[in-house]
Design an enzyme around this catalytic site. Sequence first.
Site, PDB file in Angstrom:
ATOM      1  N   PHE A  98     -56.206 -22.834 -14.964  1.00 10.99           N
ATOM      2  CA  PHE A  98     -56.867 -22.392 -15.622  1.00 10.99           C
ATOM      3  C   PHE A  98     -57.363 -22.390 -17.057  1.00 10.99           C
ATOM      4  O   PHE A  98     -58.785 -21.951 -15.856  1.00 10.99           O
ATOM      5  CB  PHE A  98     -57.345 -24.621 -16.092  1.00 10.99           C
ATOM      6  CG  PHE A  98     -57.298 -24.828 -17.849  1.00 10.99           C
ATOM      7  CD1 PHE A  98     -56.563 -25.507 -18.234  1.00 10.99           C
ATOM      8  CD2 PHE A  98     -58.316 -24.897 -18.045  1.00 10.99           C
ATOM      9  CE1 PHE A  98     -56.155 -25.570 -19.541  1.00 10.99           C
ATOM     10  CE2 PHE A  98     -58.833 -24.878 -19.227  1.00 10.99           C
ATOM     11  CZ  PHE A  98     -57.559 -25.952 -20.329  1.00 10.99           C
TER      12      PHE A  98
ATOM     13  N   ASP B 116     -47.353 -20.384 -20.496  1.00 13.86           N
ATOM     14  CA  ASP B 116     -47.501 -21.665 -19.313  1.00 13.86           C
ATOM     15  C   ASP B 116     -46.149 -21.726 -19.108  1.00 13.86           C
ATOM     16  O   ASP B 116     -45.201 -20.865 -18.335  1.00 13.86           O
ATOM     17  CB  ASP B 116     -48.674 -22.686 -19.883  1.00 13.86           C
ATOM     18  CG  ASP B 116     -49.797 -22.894 -18.314  1.00 13.86           C
ATOM     19  OD1 ASP B 116     -49.157 -22.368 -17.386  1.00 13.86           O
ATOM     20  OD2 ASP B 116     -49.679 -24.221 -18.883  1.00 13.86           O
TER      21      ASP B 116
HETATM   22  P1  5GP Z   1     -46.744 -24.096 -22.637  1.00 13.28           P
HETATM   23  O1  5GP Z   1     -45.945 -25.232 -23.636  1.00 13.28           O
HETATM   24  O2  5GP Z   1     -46.624 -22.739 -22.135  1.00 13.28           O
HETATM   25  O3  5GP Z   1     -46.932 -24.587 -21.135  1.00 13.28           O
HETATM   26  O4  5GP Z   1     -48.712 -24.355 -22.967  1.00 13.28           O
HETATM   27  C1  5GP Z   1     -48.698 -23.171 -23.897  1.00 13.28           C
HETATM   28  C2  5GP Z   1     -50.637 -24.142 -24.134  1.00 13.28           C
HETATM   29  O5  5GP Z   1     -51.017 -24.518 -22.992  1.00 13.28           O
HETATM   30  C3  5GP Z   1     -50.878 -22.881 -24.642  1.00 13.28           C
HETATM   31  O6  5GP Z   1     -51.291 -22.640 -26.261  1.00 13.28           O
HETATM   32  C4  5GP Z   1     -52.525 -23.542 -24.947  1.00 13.28           C
HETATM   33  O7  5GP Z   1     -52.972 -23.978 -25.490  1.00 13.28           O
HETATM   34  C5  5GP Z   1     -52.415 -24.560 -23.927  1.00 13.28           C
HETATM   35  N1  5GP Z   1     -52.655 -23.828 -22.009  1.00 13.28           N
HETATM   36  C6  5GP Z   1     -51.805 -23.305 -20.985  1.00 13.28           C
HETATM   37  N2  5GP Z   1     -52.656 -23.103 -20.131  1.00 13.28           N
HETATM   38  C7  5GP Z   1     -54.042 -22.802 -20.213  1.00 13.28           C
HETATM   39  C8  5GP Z   1     -54.418 -22.266 -19.903  1.00 13.28           C
HETATM   40  O8  5GP Z   1     -54.811 -21.763 -18.863  1.00 13.28           O
HETATM   41  N3  5GP Z   1     -56.025 -22.489 -20.488  1.00 13.28           N
HETATM   42  C9  5GP Z   1     -56.314 -23.011 -21.931  1.00 13.28           C
HETATM   43  N4  5GP Z   1     -57.052 -23.835 -22.499  1.00 13.28           N
HETATM   44  N5  5GP Z   1     -54.932 -23.596 -22.030  1.00 13.28           N
HETATM   45  C10 5GP Z   1     -54.080 -23.385 -21.494  1.00 13.28           C
END
Ligand code: 5GP
Length: 172
Positions: free
Chosen positions: A146, A97
């Site tokens: 999400f 993300d």
């Molecule tokens: P980042 O550090 O890249 O922002 O987020 C990574 C983590 O955020 C992922 O491993 C996941 O646990 C959570 N995450 C990010 N986007 C989503 C989403 O759309 N759905 C869910 N369930 N978790 C997400």
Amino acid sequence: MKTLISREEIQSRVRELAGQIARDYRDRDLVMVGILKGAFVFLADLARHVDLPLEMDFVAVSSYGKDTKSSGVVRIIKDLDIDIRGRDVIVVEDIVDTGLTLSYIADMLRQREPSSLEICALLNKPEARKVELEVKYCGFEIPMLFVVGYGLDHAERYRHLPYVGVLEEAAE
Ligand code: 5GP
């Protein structure tokens, strides 16, 4: 719940990624590192299609909890059991993300001097990126939604779903 990526689409893409990994890592020393909890379903399916000797290990980090927004705070809850020095590591993640979680984990693992380190993520939200991160093996690029299912949760629910869906009431 609205289906975004069906079980069949996921399964066929997972096989393609596994084939690509098997070609790229022939005669190397592959260690697949899953990020818990979200990557456990993806890694289980992916690894079963990689027709090579390999080892698996896991890292657990703090997640969103009940919140659907990224805090940028990463806490290691469980570290690797095996030594990755001199080995060929693929970090397997459910979704990238902002990229903050993976860039933190990748930096931490690089300090242990693996001979190579690449990233494999089932899902990628390029528009949400806050740090630069190369995702060498990517299943699907998705918009800023999400999503849940296939390992991904919302407050620990929905991880078991065999497809990726959009939880309408939690849309960003
Ligand atoms: P980042 O550090 O890249 O922002 O987020 C990574 C983590 O955020 C992922 O491993 C996941 O646990 C959570 N995450 C990010 N986007 C989503 C989403 O759309 N759905 C869910 N369930 N978790 C997400």
